[in-house]
Structures are given as structure tokens and as C-alpha cells.
Design a protein around this motif. Sequence first.
Motif, short mmCIF file in Angstrom:
data_model
loop_
_atom_site.label_atom_id
_atom_site.label_comp_id
_atom_site.label_asym_id
_atom_site.label_seq_id
_atom_site.Cartn_x
_atom_site.Cartn_y
_atom_site.Cartn_z
N SER A 14 0.65 -1.21 0.07
CA SER A 14 -0.20 -0.05 0.01
C SER A 14 0.79 1.08 -0.14
O SER A 14 1.74 0.99 0.63
N LEU A 15 0.61 2.13 -0.80
CA LEU A 15 1.10 3.42 -0.74
C LEU A 15 0.23 4.57 -0.41
O LEU A 15 -1.02 4.82 -0.57
N LEU A 16 0.92 5.34 0.86
CA LEU A 16 0.27 6.41 1.53
C LEU A 16 0.74 7.62 1.04
O LEU A 16 1.87 7.76 1.04
N SER A 17 -0.16 8.69 1.12
CA SER A 17 0.40 9.96 0.62
C SER A 17 0.08 10.88 1.69
O SER A 17 -0.87 10.79 2.36
N ASP A 19 0.58 14.91 3.52
CA ASP A 19 0.97 16.08 3.18
C ASP A 19 0.78 16.84 4.28
O ASP A 19 -0.27 16.97 4.96
N ASP A 169 -2.91 16.09 5.55
CA ASP A 169 -3.74 15.35 4.61
C ASP A 169 -3.10 13.98 4.38
O ASP A 169 -2.07 13.95 4.11
N HIS A 171 -3.81 10.21 2.69
CA HIS A 171 -4.64 9.35 1.60
C HIS A 171 -4.08 8.20 0.78
O HIS A 171 -2.84 8.35 0.74
N VAL A 172 -4.62 7.33 0.49
CA VAL A 172 -4.06 6.33 0.11
C VAL A 172 -3.95 6.35 -1.37
O VAL A 172 -4.99 6.48 -2.08
N GLN A 173 -2.84 6.10 -1.86
CA GLN A 173 -2.62 6.15 -3.36
C GLN A 173 -2.64 4.93 -4.22
O GLN A 173 -3.41 4.71 -5.05
N GLN A 174 -2.38 3.69 -3.22
CA GLN A 174 -2.41 2.47 -3.84
C GLN A 174 -2.68 1.78 -2.46
O GLN A 174 -1.97 1.50 -1.55
N TYR A 175 -3.89 0.89 -2.66
CA TYR A 175 -4.04 -0.19 -1.70
C TYR A 175 -3.13 -1.46 -1.95
O TYR A 175 -2.85 -1.83 -2.75
#
Length: 189
Positions: A14-17, A19, A169, A171-175
Motif C-alpha cells: 500500500s502507498l500512503l500520501s 501532506d 492530509d 490518503h491512500v494512493q495504492q491499496y
Amino acid sequence: MRIPPVVQIQTTPSLLSIDADPGQYSIRQPKAEVQLQTKPSKLTVQSHPIELHVDQRQAFSAYNGGNMIDMNARIYSGIQQNLMQNIAARVEQGNQLAAIHKPGNTIADIVGTNWKAQAFPEIRTSASYDNVDIRINTRPPDISFDPAVSEVNVIVHKPEIDYQRGKLDIHVQQYASIQYTPPAIDMVL
């Protein structure tokens, strides 16, 4: 030899963003207020006048007899002394007349010497350099001193702190994912 079938597993992370901006503090403290009041020192000096007392009564008494009461008292006491002296002189003459048998005690000798008048009593007192009495009264000055008084009043203001939160902020870029690939099964036996 036969190798058993292998299951193939494929994972995707998973990729988290994220900010984020940091928060900001704002600190402000107004200046302290200082109030200073000073009461000045006070020096008070009160001087007293010099008192001069001059007593010239004895000098006036030596010059002209002084006041009437004192002069009359001197005349009265002087007449008393003259009277006593005259009585003593008459008694002495009487004693000389009683001793008439002695040579030189004749009536002419005794009464003939009594022709001078008696002096009037002195109405003045004796003159002296110390007839004037001078007194000088001095008093030290009254001195009072009030020291200066300073009053300091400090009003301290509390600091004013302001905090503004930052931004966050996420958010998940990739699950994340998991793939299972089973082996191919050969159904032939």
C-alpha cells in the motif's frame, strides 16, 4: 522425480500520501508598565532669635540713685545710721562733760567741735565696672529631615500565545493487494 506444484503469491504494497505543514506559534508579550513615584526629601531648619537682656538698674542706681523706692530705702537706712552715730557722739560728749575734772574736757572744747553739719545719707550706690548685667540667650536651631521615599509599582503583562494548527492530509494512493496463483493441475494420470 516429480516436483510438487508451487503456489505463486504476488503482493502489492500500500502507498500512503502524507501532506503535512507544521503548526505556527505566535508569542507576543506587551512591555511591563513601571510607575515610579518619588517623594522628595525635606529639610526644615527653624532658627530662634537671640535674646539679649541688658540690666542697667545698678548703673542707674550709681548714676542718679535709681528708682524712688530703692533711693528712699537708702536714705532711710542712711538716716538711721546717722542717728545712731549722732547718739553715740552725744553719749561720748556727755561722758567727756562728766569727766570735766580732766584737762581738755572743758565745755568749750567739747561743744566747740560740734559745729560741722552732718552729711546727708548717700542716695547712690557705689560705682563699679560690673554694674551692667548682660545676658545673651541662644537656642540651637530645630532641624528636622524627612528622607526621600521612592515607590516603584511594576505591572507585568502575561504573554499572549497563539497557535495555528498545521495541515495534515493522509490518503491512500495504492491499496495493498495479494494475488494467489495456483499451479496448473494436470488432471491426467
